[in-house]
Design an enzyme around this catalytic site. Structure first.
Site, PDB file in Angstrom:
ATOM      1  N   THR A  90       0.870  -1.186   0.000  1.00  0.00           N
ATOM      2  CA  THR A  90       0.000   0.000   0.000  1.00  0.00           C
ATOM      3  C   THR A  90       0.906   1.235   0.000  1.00  0.00           C
ATOM      4  OG1 THR A  90      -0.303  -0.336   2.383  1.00  0.00           O
ATOM      5  CG2 THR A  90      -2.116  -0.998   0.947  1.00  0.00           C
ATOM      6  N   LYS A 140       4.246  -7.047   3.844  1.00  0.00           N
ATOM      7  CA  LYS A 140       3.970  -5.636   3.604  1.00  0.00           C
ATOM      8  C   LYS A 140       3.489  -5.003   4.892  1.00  0.00           C
ATOM      9  CE  LYS A 140       0.633  -3.560   2.963  1.00  0.00           C
ATOM     10  NZ  LYS A 140      -0.167  -2.655   3.875  1.00  0.00           N
ATOM     11  N   THR A 195       1.362  -8.778  11.891  1.00  0.00           N
ATOM     12  CA  THR A 195       1.666  -7.495  11.287  1.00  0.00           C
ATOM     13  C   THR A 195       0.657  -7.304  10.178  1.00  0.00           C
ATOM     14  OG1 THR A 195       3.336  -6.148  10.230  1.00  0.00           O
ATOM     15  CG2 THR A 195       3.381  -8.481   9.719  1.00  0.00           C
ATOM     16  N   GLU A 232       6.283   4.550   7.293  1.00  0.00           N
ATOM     17  CA  GLU A 232       5.879   5.732   6.528  1.00  0.00           C
ATOM     18  C   GLU A 232       6.725   6.952   6.923  1.00  0.00           C
ATOM     19  OE1 GLU A 232       1.298   4.361   5.714  1.00  0.00           O
ATOM     20  OE2 GLU A 232       1.750   5.484   7.527  1.00  0.00           O
ATOM     21  N   ASN A 238      -0.287  10.248   5.887  1.00  0.00           N
ATOM     22  CA  ASN A 238      -1.534   9.856   6.563  1.00  0.00           C
ATOM     23  C   ASN A 238      -2.580  10.941   6.565  1.00  0.00           C
ATOM     24  OD1 ASN A 238      -1.357   7.010   7.683  1.00  0.00           O
ATOM     25  ND2 ASN A 238       0.663   7.839   8.147  1.00  0.00           N
ATOM     26  N   THR A 259      -7.519  10.228   0.143  1.00  0.00           N
ATOM     27  CA  THR A 259      -7.720  11.137  -0.992  1.00  0.00           C
ATOM     28  C   THR A 259      -6.532  11.125  -1.937  1.00  0.00           C
ATOM     29  OG1 THR A 259      -6.889  12.918   0.417  1.00  0.00           O
ATOM     30  CG2 THR A 259      -9.269  12.697   0.230  1.00  0.00           C
TER      31      THR A 259
END
Length: 404
Positions: free
Chosen positions: A153, A179, A190, A276, A399, A404
């Site tokens: 993702t 992932k 996870t 991230e 995040n 969007t």
């Protein structure tokens, strides 16, 4: 103990394991979003799932399918998690396992299913129905990388690992893909980690070995302290190595467990390193706790603290934040007994800044991409550790616009 040899090829380094990945149109970006892992031979299987009370439809269906300890395929999609989608979500997950089962000529109950992505949106089933025959047709012994890409993702790179280990004179291969870069503190599993081996493992031994591997690695990592609704870790053991079955309590099973733990630990570190916006991986180790459980609670409190994680991002030896995070944990802490080191540099002694602490050296260590923070609570013999990443402005950017 047997020597381990690391291999290329991830999950498809394992004999009899085929995989594929493709773009089905679930993701608006047009990137790969549908993956399949298939064992050409029937396999024993085990899995662990999220302990979040809000669970995705694929988790519910896979929990049913894994009950008999057998599976031959794992179907995973990314871009839409099929969570909070009601009866339709369950129906869609069942339809996907039925279709894949028919295409592979196996029972639907032999197919495990997983989905990750945005919560609360239905799967685009028309696109998935059209894609599944092509996904099955694309299965290949070289397809592991493609499957690893299709489950991503916000990951920036695919994660795969494989090794060979000799057990009882026979070579055994273990491989996996994973992932997950945010929402990564599962207390169990996870985001996704799919594993395979050609070992013959006794059916009552496989779940225990998997849980132990997960507890020691995937259950010791955190990116942001949030827990996914879709966490799934599954292993297929197809027995093509034709070894004597690895029974509970045997030396062979211990050697296999060591190999599985090594693969899972390698994937776990990749997940944290790709957190991230992450720029650093930090091992937070706690010793001197009253119990191992209290050591883990203290380590998690430090590893999850946004203030500690931002200090890590800025290479700022702000040890007061570590003391704060220890103090708010459920673990027993006596502040005048606490010692803290960064790498091999002592920072805190008896709960105060160490006289002569080399802060410049510590800042330089904290600027490295990987280092450790070691904490001694001075209260007992309990010890444990957690891997964490820093918290950067990039994390907020990713995040803040996830849907969007």
């Amino acid at each position: 103990m047997a020597d381990m040899q690391w291999l290329d090829g991830g999950i498809t380094a394992v004999p009899g394991i085929l995989a594929s990945g493709m773009a089905a149109g679930i993701k608006p970006s047009g990137k790969k979003d549908l993956a399949l892992v298939y064992s050409s031979a029937p396999a024993r299987a085990a899995a662990v799932f999220t302990s979040n009370q809000v669970k995705g439809a694929p988790v519910v269906v896979s929990q049913e399918h894994i009950r008999d300890g057998r599976a031959q395929a794992i179907l995973a999609s990314s871009g839409c998690s099929n969570v909070c989608t009601g009866e339709q979500g369950i129906k869609d997950a069942r339809e996907m396992t039925k279709t894949v089962g028919e295409l592979l000529r196996i029972k639907p109950g032999q197919v495990l299913i997983a989905a990750t992505g945005v919560i609360g949106q239905p799967l685009p089933m028309d696109k998935i129905r059209a894609a599944l025959p092509r996904l099955v047709k694309g299965l290949s012994p070289q397809g592991g990388r493609s499957a690893a890409e299709a489950i991503m993702t916000t990951d920036t790179r695919p994660k795969e690992a494989a090794l060979r280990i000799e057990i009882g004179g026979r070579p055994i291969t273990i491989g996996g893909i994973a992932k997950g870069v945010g929402m990564l503190e599962p207390h169990l599993a996870t985001m996704f980690c799919f594993l395979a081996t050609d070992a013959m493992v006794a059916s009552d031994a496989l779940p225990r070995v998997l849980k132990r591997a997960v507890d020691g690695s995937l259950n010791r990592i955190t990116v942001d302290g949030d827990q996914s609704t879709s966490d799934t870790v599954a292993v297929l053991a197809n027995g093509l190595a034709e070894n004597a079955p690895l029974e509970r309590g045997s030396r062979g099973l211990r050697e296999f467990a060591r190999g599985l733990e090594a693969v899972v630990a390698k994937l776990a570190r990749m997940l944290v390193a790709d957190g991230e916006g992450a720029t650093k991986v930090v091992e937070v180790s706690v010793s001197g706790a009253r119990t191992r459980r209290e050591a883990l609670l203290a380590a998690r409190s430090v590893a999850n603290s946004p203030l500690v994680k931002t200090a890590v991002n800025g290479a700022d030896p702000n040890w007061g934040r570590i003391m704060m995070a220890l103090g708010k944990s459920p673990a027993r802490v006596a502040q005048d007994k606490v010692s803290i080191s960064v790498g091999d540099e002592a920072l805190v002694e008896k709960g105060m800044l160490k006289v002569g602490a080399r802060l410049d050296k510590i800042r330089a260590l904290m600027a490295e991409p990987e280092y450790s923070i070691s904490i001694d609570l001075g209260l007992g013999r309990g010890q444990d550790r957690v891997w964490t990443s820093d918290l950067s402005e990039e994390y907020v950017r990713i995040n803040g616009k996830y849907t969007t």
